[in-house]
Scaffold this active site. Structure first.
Site, PDB file in Angstrom:
ATOM      1  CB  CYS A 120      -0.962  -0.021   1.173  1.00  0.00           C
ATOM      2  SG  CYS A 120      -0.171  -0.365   2.737  1.00  0.00           S
ATOM      3  CD  GLU A 164      -4.273  -1.659  11.004  1.00  0.00           C
ATOM      4  OE1 GLU A 164      -3.851  -1.649   9.846  1.00  0.00           O
ATOM      5  OE2 GLU A 164      -4.638  -2.697  11.595  1.00  0.00           O
TER       6      GLU A 164
HETATM    7  P1  NDP Z   1      -9.846  -6.429  -1.662  1.00  0.00           P
HETATM    8  O1  NDP Z   1      -9.918  -5.116  -1.032  1.00  0.00           O
HETATM    9  O2  NDP Z   1     -10.988  -6.886  -2.491  1.00  0.00           O
HETATM   10  O3  NDP Z   1      -9.618  -7.583  -0.557  1.00  0.00           O
HETATM   11  C1  NDP Z   1      -9.155  -7.384   0.751  1.00  0.00           C
HETATM   12  C2  NDP Z   1      -9.932  -8.305   1.703  1.00  0.00           C
HETATM   13  O4  NDP Z   1     -11.325  -7.956   1.702  1.00  0.00           O
HETATM   14  C3  NDP Z   1      -9.873  -9.776   1.295  1.00  0.00           C
HETATM   15  O5  NDP Z   1      -9.873 -10.591   2.449  1.00  0.00           O
HETATM   16  C4  NDP Z   1     -11.168  -9.927   0.533  1.00  0.00           C
HETATM   17  O6  NDP Z   1     -11.587 -11.253   0.442  1.00  0.00           O
HETATM   18  C5  NDP Z   1     -12.101  -9.115   1.412  1.00  0.00           C
HETATM   19  N1  NDP Z   1     -13.352  -8.709   0.777  1.00  0.00           N
HETATM   20  C6  NDP Z   1     -13.631  -8.541  -0.548  1.00  0.00           C
HETATM   21  N2  NDP Z   1     -14.922  -8.157  -0.719  1.00  0.00           N
HETATM   22  C7  NDP Z   1     -15.458  -8.079   0.526  1.00  0.00           C
HETATM   23  C8  NDP Z   1     -16.753  -7.725   1.027  1.00  0.00           C
HETATM   24  N3  NDP Z   1     -17.759  -7.358   0.231  1.00  0.00           N
HETATM   25  N4  NDP Z   1     -16.963  -7.748   2.377  1.00  0.00           N
HETATM   26  C9  NDP Z   1     -15.959  -8.098   3.209  1.00  0.00           C
HETATM   27  N5  NDP Z   1     -14.732  -8.453   2.804  1.00  0.00           N
HETATM   28  C10 NDP Z   1     -14.474  -8.435   1.484  1.00  0.00           C
HETATM   29  O7  NDP Z   1      -8.510  -6.511  -2.441  1.00  0.00           O
HETATM   30  P2  NDP Z   1      -8.186  -7.329  -3.749  1.00  0.00           P
HETATM   31  O8  NDP Z   1      -7.518  -8.544  -3.317  1.00  0.00           O
HETATM   32  O9  NDP Z   1      -9.338  -7.535  -4.661  1.00  0.00           O
HETATM   33  O10 NDP Z   1      -7.238  -6.282  -4.454  1.00  0.00           O
HETATM   34  C11 NDP Z   1      -7.799  -5.213  -5.171  1.00  0.00           C
HETATM   35  C12 NDP Z   1      -6.918  -4.019  -5.127  1.00  0.00           C
HETATM   36  O11 NDP Z   1      -6.923  -3.491  -3.788  1.00  0.00           O
HETATM   37  C13 NDP Z   1      -5.456  -4.294  -5.395  1.00  0.00           C
HETATM   38  O12 NDP Z   1      -5.172  -4.385  -6.736  1.00  0.00           O
HETATM   39  C14 NDP Z   1      -4.840  -3.119  -4.719  1.00  0.00           C
HETATM   40  O13 NDP Z   1      -4.925  -1.996  -5.539  1.00  0.00           O
HETATM   41  C15 NDP Z   1      -5.688  -2.911  -3.499  1.00  0.00           C
HETATM   42  N6  NDP Z   1      -5.130  -3.540  -2.283  1.00  0.00           N
HETATM   43  C16 NDP Z   1      -4.628  -2.743  -1.318  1.00  0.00           C
HETATM   44  C17 NDP Z   1      -4.063  -3.290  -0.201  1.00  0.00           C
HETATM   45  C18 NDP Z   1      -3.489  -2.462   0.890  1.00  0.00           C
HETATM   46  O14 NDP Z   1      -2.602  -2.918   1.589  1.00  0.00           O
HETATM   47  N7  NDP Z   1      -3.967  -1.264   1.116  1.00  0.00           N
HETATM   48  C19 NDP Z   1      -3.942  -4.728  -0.029  1.00  0.00           C
HETATM   49  C20 NDP Z   1      -4.562  -5.494  -1.089  1.00  0.00           C
HETATM   50  C21 NDP Z   1      -5.134  -4.902  -2.158  1.00  0.00           C
HETATM   51  P3  NDP Z   1     -11.227 -12.086  -0.900  1.00  0.00           P
HETATM   52  O15 NDP Z   1      -9.772 -11.958  -1.100  1.00  0.00           O
HETATM   53  O16 NDP Z   1     -11.649 -13.429  -0.534  1.00  0.00           O
HETATM   54  O17 NDP Z   1     -12.031 -11.455  -1.998  1.00  0.00           O
END
Ligand code: NDP
Length: 479
Positions: free
Chosen positions: A281, A459
């Site tokens: 991030c 956090e």
């Molecule tokens: P998400 O934000 O979709 O996923 C993060 C977590 O949220 C995962 O455990 C996911 O589960 C869960 N989640 C997804 N949809 C829901 C919902 N409706 N209610 C509750 N929990 C939910 O990240 P992605 O993996 O799809 O990545 C997408 C983009 O997000 C990346 O390309 C990046 O740009 C960004 N990202 C940013 C991060 C950071 O550290 N700030 C970390 C990861 C991603 P599941 O994986 O099972 O869908």
């Protein structure tokens, strides 16, 4: 064999759809993992609520609760290799980075054990014939939802302070990286943490998330992940009137001023974007350089990017492994194509590496793009991959305005030999963290979080424990 998960005080196989996790370095299946049905989610939340409310947890004295956290910290250190391997297999990070993150998880539990023992209640000045004591109470059950990029550190960062604060935690890991959370749960069990205080619910966010967050036992949610998912979770939390701590995405500016030590700055820029394949991030994905030094700096960066050793995560010489999934690599490729269409010049990278060792994995070359302006899509949207955009600036006002011209506000790096300038710019940038002559240096003792659409709440640090508590003021009459 389908792996079980800890819910309702035991390890269950779950009656939901079985989840398969894939090794992004090879394309092989790592594990098949059970997932819960809605009824099993409900049962797990009820059990977690009972565990949090039981006298044996709720009424523990802080130093007694701290003992559990110290034991978990020691058990993590003992089983650090299991944690590192679990993460490496699922998100493809280089093993040496996974090992550092396992050590960091142990340190996080140790820090919050100490915080638990030492954080004080407050006696505010009295304004009448009474004495007030402000105590801090747990919420009960908190939901922790975590992403795939660094589950080892992020899960410790939520579970340790939430437990230290007296809660039970229901953890929903990313469906891409479930093994680290199952390993952490086993470690907590081995360290003697009572059943029900750490539940892990594997599965897809879209299936588990809505059912979990609708449960009345969940009184707070702590989320790290993408901004759009964070927005959806904030919407659910708003309807339920429960607090949501959100650590979201970034498009962080990394700035080299004309008086900087350029070789040192370039090293910082390279690590800041390419470590962990840019799946961080706080990745410094927009680099601002003085217009007159643009070509010189790009030439140094290209040379350094081309010297980065891509390889299997287990390789002792590997600097970076694959992206976390083949699907995610497709997304990164689309962004680079979008940059080309907008007139971007790919100075290096922009393709998959060639060689038999890369054929089945989700590998992508470190990529540097020039020739764009800050309004380009790749400069505004979080790519979460190894893509650096270099943007020239003319003067300090132009620099600050353009660096802040983004929906995000997570982090910033400044390289300069003039600390007055560094201070001035640091205060003007919209970001929760600013690094000066360093980058990605993170301390568990310092608050971490975002401005603008990069999140809500902080956090880490002592605030990171207060996040999981609510203040209660108790008045005693004195006359
Ligand atoms: P998400 O934000 O979709 O996923 C993060 C977590 O949220 C995962 O455990 C996911 O589960 C869960 N989640 C997804 N949809 C829901 C919902 N409706 N209610 C509750 N929990 C939910 O990240 P992605 O993996 O799809 O990545 C997408 C983009 O997000 C990346 O390309 C990046 O740009 C960004 N990202 C940013 C991060 C950071 O550290 N700030 C970390 C990861 C991603 P599941 O994986 O099972 O869908």
């Amino acid at each position: 064999m389908v792996l079980n998960f800890p819910a309702s005080g035991r390890w269950i196989s779950g009656s939901g759809q079985v989840l398969k996790t894939v090794n992004p370095a090879t394309g092989d299946i790592n594990a098949e993992i059970g997932t819960p049905s809605p009824e099993e989610i409900a049962d797990a939340c009820i059990f977690a609520h009972q565990s949090a409310a039981s006298d044996s947890w709720r009424k523990l004295k802080p130093h007694e609760r701290a003992t559990y956290l110290y034991r978990i910290s020691a058990a993590i250190t003992e089983d650090a290799e299991d944690l590192a391997q679990a993460q490496m297999l699922e998100n493809g990070k280089a093993l040496k980075e996974c090992r550092q993150q396992a050590a960091s998880a142990a340190a996080t539990f140790r820090y919050y054990a100490a915080a638990c023992e030492t954080l004080e209640s407050i006696v505010p000045p009295n304004r009448g014939n009474y004495l007030t004591v402000t105590t801090y109470e747990p919420y009960g059950v908190v939901a922790a939802i975590t992403p795939w990029n660094s589950p080892l550190t992020m899960e410790a960062q939520k579970v340790a302070p939430a437990l230290a604060a007296g809660n039970a935690v229901v953890l929903k890991p990313s469906e891409v990286t479930t093994l680290p959370s199952l390993t952490l749960a086993r470690i907590c069990e081995k360290a003697g943490l009572p059943a029900g205080l750490l539940t892990v619910l594997p599965g897809y966010g879209r299936d588990i998330g809505p059912t979990l967050l609708a449960r009345p036992e969940i009184r707070m949610v702590s989320f790290t992940g993408g901004t759009e998912t964070g927005r959806a979770i904030a919407g659910v939390a708003a309807k339920r009137l429960i607090p949501a701590a959100l650590e979201l995405g970034g498009k962080s500016p990394h700035i080299i001023l004309d008086d900087a030590d350029i070789p040192a700055a370039c090293d910082g820029v390279i690590d800041g974007i390419f470590e962990g394949m840019g799946q961080s991030c706080v990745a410094g994905s927009r680099l601002f350089v003085p217009r007159a030094k643009h070509d010189q700096i790009v030439a140094i960066l290209v040379e350094k990017a081309e010297a980065i050793r891509l390889g299997q995560p287990t390789g002792p010489d590997t600097d970076i492994g694959p992206l976390s999934s083949h699907h995610h690599r497709d997304k990164v490729e689309e962004y680079v194509e979008a940059a080309r269409k907008e007139g971007g010049i790919v100075a290096t990278g922009g393709s998959r590496p060639v060689g038999a060792q890369f054929d089945s994995g989700a590998f992508y070359r470190p990529t540097i793009i020039t020739g764009l302006t800050n309004s380009a899509r790749v400069c505004q949207e979080e790519i979460f991959g190894p893509v650096l955009c270099v943007l020239p600036f003319d003067d300090e006002d132009d620099l600050v305005a353009t660096a802040n011209d983004t929906a995000f506000g997570l982090a910033c790096g400044i390289w300069t030999s003039d600390y007055r300038r560094a201070w001035r710019i640091a205060r003007s940038i919209d970001a929760g963290t600013v690094w000066i002559n360093t980058y990605k240096q993170l301390s568990i003792a310092a608050p971490f979080g975002g401005f603008k659409e990069s999140g809500i709440g902080r956090e880490k640090g002592l605030q990171g424990m207060r996040l999981y508590q609510q203040a209660k003021s108790i008045y005693f009459a004195t006359a």
